[in-house]
Scaffold this motif. Sequence first.
Motif, mmCIF file in Angstrom:
data_model
loop_
_atom_site.group_PDB
_atom_site.id
_atom_site.type_symbol
_atom_site.label_atom_id
_atom_site.label_comp_id
_atom_site.label_asym_id
_atom_site.label_seq_id
_atom_site.Cartn_x
_atom_site.Cartn_y
_atom_site.Cartn_z
ATOM 1 N N ASN A 1 0.822 -1.215 0.000
ATOM 2 C CA ASN A 1 0.000 0.000 0.000
ATOM 3 C C ASN A 1 0.852 1.259 0.000
ATOM 4 N N ASN A 2 2.002 1.206 0.643
ATOM 5 C CA ASN A 2 2.888 2.370 0.714
ATOM 6 C C ASN A 2 3.640 2.639 -0.592
ATOM 7 N N LYS B 1 2.243 3.300 -3.269
ATOM 8 C CA LYS B 1 1.416 4.281 -3.997
ATOM 9 C C LYS B 1 1.017 3.780 -5.385
ATOM 10 N N LYS C 1 -1.723 2.603 -7.906
ATOM 11 C CA LYS C 1 -3.151 2.876 -8.027
ATOM 12 C C LYS C 1 -3.689 2.355 -9.359
ATOM 13 N N LYS D 1 -7.618 1.646 -3.478
ATOM 14 C CA LYS D 1 -6.664 2.173 -4.445
ATOM 15 C C LYS D 1 -6.586 1.335 -5.717
#
Length: 239
Positions: free
Chosen positions: A124-125, A127, A129, A153
Amino acid sequence: ITSSKIWKTLVKLYEEERELNVYFLPFFGEEINFEMNNINKRNILEEVLYVLWISTIKQQNKFSSIYYNWNKRNIFPLAKGVSHFYDYFSKIEKNNFSENQNIITKIFNKNTENNLSEKLKFFNNLKIKNSLVFLFTSNLEIDEKQLKIAALKNDLVVCNIFHSFENNLDDKGIVWFTNWEDNLFVDLDNKQKKSQYRELRKKKIIDFRKKVRKSGANYLYFDEKTNVFSELYKFFQSR
């Protein structure tokens, strides 16, 4: 559009074709090497990956992967093509997925939530998407917060990979599990405990599936009895 040559009105319909990035997250420990009746759980994972590869290649999408080996994080580059997949597949086949944890502990889902949640938190970190993300795990516990972030995301698909024995204890007599210094046996003729175990596992799987879907992600279940191609075909047809 009016054509001056044929004096007719022509209508052109344009369809947007967007290249999709696909991420494979095989988050396992040594439990991926669990084998019973000459069926290894790793082979189930590889079959699912292979079918997804066919779909990815056909759609000409790029793919990447994050996997772990002896607690070392490996990030496979984002690219597309047959040679790219063969390179990835060879690494997955050779990967130990080892985390220096007891295989029996991992199989029966004790204290594995934090490990899976930390891996998902790392993803998740990054980024990332608007990608299609397949998370593969045998775990039935996960941090709901990290799950919701990943599903918000990206288009997240959580795939449980099991050997059916893990959930049903389908066998008779005394079964021994041996892993280095540890020895564990299960009396499969004890019908009462066997029934209790099955009910507990069934409830855990149902609860996990509900948690995944509540987060906005999709859920798929695979074991050696699953027709992988048929299951994935139905999944993609329903989308």
